[in-house]
Enzyme design. Sequence first.
Site, PDB file in Angstrom:
ATOM      1  N   SER A   1       0.873  -1.176   0.000  1.00  0.00           N
ATOM      2  CA  SER A   1       0.000   0.000   0.000  1.00  0.00           C
ATOM      3  C   SER A   1       0.908   1.224   0.000  1.00  0.00           C
ATOM      4  O   SER A   1       2.064   1.132   0.441  1.00  0.00           O
ATOM      5  CB  SER A   1      -0.846  -0.007   1.283  1.00  0.00           C
ATOM      6  OG  SER A   1      -1.380   1.270   1.534  1.00  0.00           O
TER       7      SER A   1
ATOM      8  N   TYR B   1      -2.289   0.643  10.595  1.00  0.00           N
ATOM      9  CA  TYR B   1      -2.251   0.018   9.265  1.00  0.00           C
ATOM     10  C   TYR B   1      -0.892   0.284   8.608  1.00  0.00           C
ATOM     11  O   TYR B   1      -0.250  -0.627   8.076  1.00  0.00           O
ATOM     12  CB  TYR B   1      -3.384   0.593   8.424  1.00  0.00           C
ATOM     13  CG  TYR B   1      -3.471   0.124   6.994  1.00  0.00           C
ATOM     14  CD1 TYR B   1      -3.986  -1.139   6.685  1.00  0.00           C
ATOM     15  CD2 TYR B   1      -3.069   0.943   5.941  1.00  0.00           C
ATOM     16  CE1 TYR B   1      -4.089  -1.567   5.361  1.00  0.00           C
ATOM     17  CE2 TYR B   1      -3.176   0.524   4.618  1.00  0.00           C
ATOM     18  CZ  TYR B   1      -3.690  -0.729   4.333  1.00  0.00           C
ATOM     19  OH  TYR B   1      -3.795  -1.149   3.024  1.00  0.00           O
TER      20      TYR B   1
END
Length: 242
Positions: A139, A152
């Site tokens: 990501s 995250y």
Amino acid sequence: MLNGKIAVITGASSGIGKEIAQKLAKEGLLIYLLGRDKKKLNDTAKIVKKAGSQAKVFAFDLTNANEVRKFAHKFMQSFRVLDILIHSAGAVKLDYIENAKVKDFDAQYKINLRAPFLLTQALINPLKNTSGHVIFINSGSGLRSNANWSQYAATKHGLKALADSLRLELKDDKVKVTSIYPGRTATVMQEKVRKMENADYNPSDYIQVSDFADIVINSIKNPSKSADNIKVGKDGVEKYDF
Ligand SMILES: NC(=O)c1ccc[n+]([C@@H]2O[C@H](COP(=O)([O-])OP(=O)(O)OC[C@H]3O[C@@H](n4cnc5c(N)ncnc54)[C@H](OP(=O)(O)O)[C@@H]3O)[C@@H](O)[C@H]2O)c1
């Protein structure tokens, strides 16, 4: 080129993993589809078969180490080689550190970082036997961390580290290791993120999952040779020779 090869895809019941399975299926592989939701995995399997590949569904929780090892054991009873391993399963929870719950951090660590570690470790021999390719769907949060995204982003930074070490460790076995860092992509996960941000969700504002899956398929068909140029000295320090 990929005809007859074997792939394992996590997160194959939804979003990016499902789309990669669908695109890869056009190449005539045997694809193992992993996730928790059996019904959704069966839907993916139907799509895969229609596109011309074989599919096998394995529904289990990737955060359960025993289940991961059980799956790998079953896989290795049938095959000694694994050509492609794609880690797409993941989860996200936004919160400022001062409010965040440690159980949410633990849950993200377990699926975003610990599960890829466990599954790669359990399947490392079949990957080595065929000089396979491991792909980590990381990501943008694996490269930079914004306010509200600490948990995250920490797991995704960790996932980059895992992939970078693996690339060096399996260099002599010629196993290819690729990390891909997508921005916001129009999937169920992004819809959840927008809810957490108290904002509207318009899928057309984001990367289309089909466009992103094309990038992944391209990286499978044209793997970088760069790991060949990394030399690790006796001091353990990487030296690049491009
Ligand atoms: N969408 C974005 O904007 C975006 C951006 C950058 C990176 N990413 C990354 O891309 C990857 C795929 O995300 P996505 O957008 O496709 O999300 P998604 O549509 O929500 O799919 C997530 C997948 O992960 C699986 N999963 C979650 N927890 C699991 C568990 N404990 N055990 C087994 N499987 C589990 C889910 O399977 P079940 O539902 O069957 O449990 C589902 O197939 C993730 O790693 C995510 O971090 C997404």
